[in-house]
Design a protein around this motif. Structure first.
Motif, short mmCIF file in Angstrom:
data_model
loop_
_atom_site.label_atom_id
_atom_site.label_comp_id
_atom_site.label_asym_id
_atom_site.label_seq_id
_atom_site.Cartn_x
_atom_site.Cartn_y
_atom_site.Cartn_z
N VAL A 201 -11.30 118.90 82.77
CA VAL A 201 -11.64 117.88 83.77
C VAL A 201 -12.71 116.95 83.18
CG1 VAL A 201 -12.68 117.45 86.04
CG2 VAL A 201 -11.06 119.34 85.75
N GLU A 202 -13.66 117.57 82.50
CA GLU A 202 -14.76 116.79 81.91
C GLU A 202 -14.20 115.86 80.82
OE1 GLU A 202 -17.98 119.33 80.67
OE2 GLU A 202 -19.20 117.60 80.07
N ALA A 205 -12.31 113.01 82.41
CA ALA A 205 -13.20 112.02 83.02
C ALA A 205 -13.82 111.12 81.94
CB ALA A 205 -14.29 112.73 83.82
N SER A 217 -7.97 111.09 92.27
CA SER A 217 -7.95 112.55 92.24
C SER A 217 -7.48 113.05 93.61
CB SER A 217 -9.36 113.05 91.91
OG SER A 217 -9.37 114.46 91.90
N PRO A 234 -13.06 115.58 89.16
CA PRO A 234 -13.51 114.68 88.09
C PRO A 234 -14.61 113.73 88.55
CG PRO A 234 -11.22 114.21 88.73
CD PRO A 234 -11.63 115.43 89.48
N TYR A 237 -18.05 113.98 87.04
CA TYR A 237 -18.33 113.44 85.70
C TYR A 237 -18.12 111.93 85.63
CZ TYR A 237 -17.98 118.38 84.71
OH TYR A 237 -18.17 119.74 84.74
N TYR A 238 -17.45 111.38 86.64
CA TYR A 238 -17.06 109.96 86.56
C TYR A 238 -17.10 109.36 87.97
CZ TYR A 238 -13.79 106.15 85.10
OH TYR A 238 -13.19 104.95 84.81
N CYS A 242 -13.85 107.22 90.05
CA CYS A 242 -12.96 108.26 90.60
C CYS A 242 -12.84 108.11 92.12
CB CYS A 242 -13.54 109.62 90.23
SG CYS A 242 -12.51 110.96 90.76
#
Ligand code: PMP
Ligand code: GLU
Length: 455
Positions: A201-202, A205, A217, A234, A237-238, A242
């Motif tokens: 996921v990281e 992102a 998402s 996500p 991280y973003y 997102c």
């Protein structure tokens, strides 16, 4: 006044001719198979229904009471949703998923499906879709005039979506003249039941940020993670790129209430997207049903009994999905281990030769064969974007806790409440005689017979 009818057939057809974008618009495969099964059953044809992913537990009583109390709220709600509900959803996501979120970022609609479509309509660019992915993303993107760019994933590594595969897809798409700007991800996944690991996921992102891609998402199954993989959004991280969607349909078993939400980034660009989606909503559906919004407030509130209901439903979905997974894998069927939701995505490639002898060469042929010969309703992989020759199917396990297709609603609810009340002990003790699930047992036996017939 006399009305003259045109009897000329050709003239009548020209009169009602379809716009080019609507010339190929069949009913979505999920809803179509559900209606087909209902029709078969109405004619007395037994059908083991693995075709439709519908949460099957009875409604939590607090939601039921809240809806009946709200019945007199007959006025329209604000387009973006009732402020109290948006506040409750923001608090829910903060509490349950550790996301920082405020009510200004939340929009509510009659299901997350129209919001997904609204987003694809207002965001710029073409759409990257994992293969396989949920039936409606592709048709919605095309309906919004976007090109769809496939990114193939593999069951052997839990349908991971890697930066390398995404970069290859983006480069190919750009050289074909497309403008990929949006990627839809869905973990836990419909149709595979797989989940992304945190590291993936990281990486996803970071890749999206580096490449200027907006992530949608779809987290409608987040609550139904089985426990061996955590659900990670996500958005952690973003956050600026997102958009999250979710709703009442799965964890709260109220798909027919049609209540979904989207969370937009807390940036000025996010506010612009909110304004555009709200504008679109105001021209198409006005608002989600007001009583349903009032009742939904209860679902998203911090309530121990509702939380336990969701956890116990998840235990039971996990149980039936794992049981069927074990049956299939013991029979030699290839299948990724389910990590969340209520789906399995088996691959019948080992039986390709045997199936060819009976005229089955595509996933669609396979789904027809299973329905016609074995009374098993499934969905073919082709409706999830796969090549027609991939001999894969989606099996929905969400209805396997139901006592029987033909019991009354009251009997069925009583049995399901019993199961929910004892979910923890029943699931912990696999040998338990109390966990009698007749539909699951019938489905397991039927698959055994199918595979034996192919040997
Ligand atoms: N996304 C996925 C992956 C789904 O399976 C569903 C189920 N219908 C939806 C979105 C839409 O759900 P709803 O419109 O009921 O919120
Ligand atoms: N999400 C469910 C499924 O995939 C059905 C509901 C729908 O497609 O709108 O089976």
């Amino acid at each position: 006044m006399s009305i003259t009818h045109s009897n000329d057939k050709q003239m009548q057809e020209t009169l009602l001719s379809l716009a080019p974008s609507a010339q190929s618009m069949p009913t979505s495969a999920t809803l179509a198979i559900n209606e087909a099964v209902a029709q078969r059953r109405a004619t007395g044809r037994e059908t083991l229904h693995l075709g439709f992913g519908e949460a099957s537990f009875p409604l939590h009583p607090s939601l039921k009471n809240a809806l009946s109390e709200a019945a007199r709220s007959t006025g329209y709600a604000p387009v973006q949703g009732l402020p109290a509900l948006r506040q409750a959803i923001a608090a829910y996501l903060t509490r349950e998923r550790g996301l920082s979120c405020s009510q200004e970022q939340v929009i509510v609609a009659p299901g997350s499906k129209p919001l997904l479509y609204g987003l694809l309509q207002v965001l710029d660019g073409d759409v990257l879709l994992p293969v396989p992915s949920w039936v409606s993303y592709g048709p919605q993107a095309r309906l919004a005039g976007r090109r769809v760019i496939d990114v193939q994933t593999e069951p052997t590594d839990h349908h991971r979506l890697t930066p390398a595969a995404l970069t290859r897809a983006v480069e190919q798409a750009r050289s074909d003249g497309a403008r990929p700007r949006i990627l839809i991800v869905n973990t836990p996944s419909n149709p595979t039941g797989s989940m992304f690991e945190r590291a993936d996921v990281e990486a996803l992102a970071h890749w999206a940020r580096a490449n200027g891609i907006v992530l949608i998402s779809d987290e409608i199954y987040a609550e139904l993670a089985h426990g061996w993989r955590e659900h990670v959004s996500p958005a952690h991280y973003y956050p600026e790129g997102c958009i999250i969607t979710g709703g009442l349909s799965k964890a709260f078993a109220a798909g027919g209430w049609r209540l979904g939400y989207a969370i937009l980034p807390a940036t000025s660009a996010g506010t612009q997207v909110m304004n555009a989606v709200r504008g679109l909503a105001s021209e198409i559906w006005s608002s989600a049903s007001t009583p349903v919004q009032q009742a939904a407030l209860v679902a998203f509130s911090a309530d121990a009994s509702i939380k336990r209901y969701v956890q116990n439903s998840t235990l039971l979905y996990r149980y039936v999905t794992n049981q069927l997974y074990e049956t299939l894998t013991q029979l030699g069927v290839l299948c990724a281990r389910p990590a969340g939701a209520f789906y399995l995505y088996p691959d019948f490639a080992p039986w390709r030769d045997a199936l060819k002898k009976i005229g089955v060469e595509t996933s669609l042929d396979l789904a027809h064969y299973l329905l016609d010969t074995w009374d098993i309703a499934t969905l073919p992989a082709s409706v999830f974007g796969e090549h027609p020759s991939a001999l894969r199917l989606r099996l929905a396990t969400s209805m396997l806790c139901l006592p029987d297709a033909y019991t009354t609603i009251a009997q069925s609810e009583a049995t399901l409440w019993q199961l929910l009340a004892h979910a923890e002990t029943l699931v912990a003790d696999k040998e338990s005689e109390q966990l009698s699930l007749p539909l699951l047992a019938r489905v397991q036996t039927r698959w055994l017979e199918v595979i034996q017939a192919l040997r």
